[in-house]
Design a protein around this motif. Structure first.
Motif, PDB file in Angstrom:
ATOM      1  N   SER A 156     -10.426  18.732   0.885  1.00  0.00           N
ATOM      2  CA  SER A 156     -11.947  19.959   0.233  1.00  0.00           C
ATOM      3  C   SER A 156     -11.653  21.029   1.129  1.00  0.00           C
ATOM      4  O   SER A 156     -12.194  22.687   0.799  1.00  0.00           O
ATOM      5  N   ASP A 179      -9.793  23.380  -0.517  1.00  0.00           N
ATOM      6  CA  ASP A 179     -10.424  23.674  -2.252  1.00  0.00           C
ATOM      7  C   ASP A 179     -11.169  24.001  -2.279  1.00  0.00           C
ATOM      8  O   ASP A 179     -11.887  24.420  -2.683  1.00  0.00           O
ATOM      9  N   SER A 208     -11.986  26.842  -4.850  1.00  0.00           N
ATOM     10  CA  SER A 208     -13.058  26.509  -5.893  1.00  0.00           C
ATOM     11  C   SER A 208     -14.451  26.063  -5.871  1.00  0.00           C
ATOM     12  O   SER A 208     -15.031  25.974  -6.850  1.00  0.00           O
ATOM     13  N   ARG A 209     -13.758  24.440  -5.594  1.00  0.00           N
ATOM     14  CA  ARG A 209     -14.616  23.637  -4.857  1.00  0.00           C
ATOM     15  C   ARG A 209     -14.816  22.960  -6.754  1.00  0.00           C
ATOM     16  O   ARG A 209     -16.102  22.735  -6.783  1.00  0.00           O
ATOM     17  N   LYS A 210     -13.955  22.697  -7.162  1.00  0.00           N
ATOM     18  CA  LYS A 210     -13.470  22.020  -8.622  1.00  0.00           C
ATOM     19  C   LYS A 210     -12.576  20.595  -8.402  1.00  0.00           C
ATOM     20  O   LYS A 210     -12.464  20.846  -9.636  1.00  0.00           O
ATOM     21  N   LYS A 234      -2.523  23.944 -10.108  1.00  0.00           N
ATOM     22  CA  LYS A 234      -3.273  23.382  -9.639  1.00  0.00           C
ATOM     23  C   LYS A 234      -3.087  21.322  -8.846  1.00  0.00           C
ATOM     24  O   LYS A 234      -2.098  20.712  -9.755  1.00  0.00           O
ATOM     25  N   GLN A 276      -5.357  17.667  -8.811  1.00  0.00           N
ATOM     26  CA  GLN A 276      -6.598  17.826  -8.832  1.00  0.00           C
ATOM     27  C   GLN A 276      -6.234  16.142  -7.614  1.00  0.00           C
ATOM     28  O   GLN A 276      -5.362  16.256  -7.623  1.00  0.00           O
TER      29      GLN A 276
END
Length: 156
Positions: A18, A21, A23-25, A61, A63
């Motif tokens: 996090s 991260d 974009s907080r996605k 990206k 995940q």
């Protein structure tokens, strides 16, 4: 994914992930993969990072679910400190707990991911080891595997 790790491990990985991260996605930039992994005490090689990116990268990206798969694979394949200590131990013919800088340079420039002599000299300077000195390898490995702060980490 949860069956690979304890809930505490997943929480630790999610916290670290996090931080990168923006974009907080639930994704990080693929370019940040090595930094995130190293901050979690793994030491992936450049080739391993490339392979993970080929397998898991989507639109530049990574995940979080895929990151857990990557970490599981990396941890199963890696026992970094033991491997490095074993290599030093085999180079230590007198089994005294140290090797000469000369022998260290020979190993680093000849085997595995071969380094240039100037790169080895930079490592020695960084660790405060004299060019004609000895390397206490247990201490060296401990320092080597301590994660560096993000502000000092090289970009992949």
């Amino acid at each position: 994914m949860a069956h690979f790790f304890s809930q505490n491990q997943i929480d630790e990985y999610r916290d670290c992930f996090s931080l990168h991260d923006s974009s907080r996605k639930g994704v990080i930039r693929a370019d940040d993969l090595a930094r995130v992994m190293r901050s979690l005490y793994t030491s992936p090689t450049t080739q391993e990072i490339r392979a993970y990116r080929r397998q898991y990268e989507k639109e530049k990206k990574i995940q979080f679910d895929d990151f857990l798969l990557i970490m599981d694979e990396q941890q199963r394949n890696e026992s970094c400190s033991r491997e490095i200590l074993d290599a030093f131990y085999h180079a230590d013919v007198k089994k005294q707990g140290y090797i000469s800088v000369k022998e260290f340079k020979r190993i680093m420039c000849t085997f595995g991911e071969k380094l240039k002599e100037r790169e080895v000299d930079a490592v020695l300077r960084e660790f405060g080891i004299a060019k004609n000195g000895q390397i206490q390898y247990a201490d060296f490995v401990k320092k080597l595997l301590t994660p560096i702060p993000d502000s000092m980490a090289p970009q992949e």
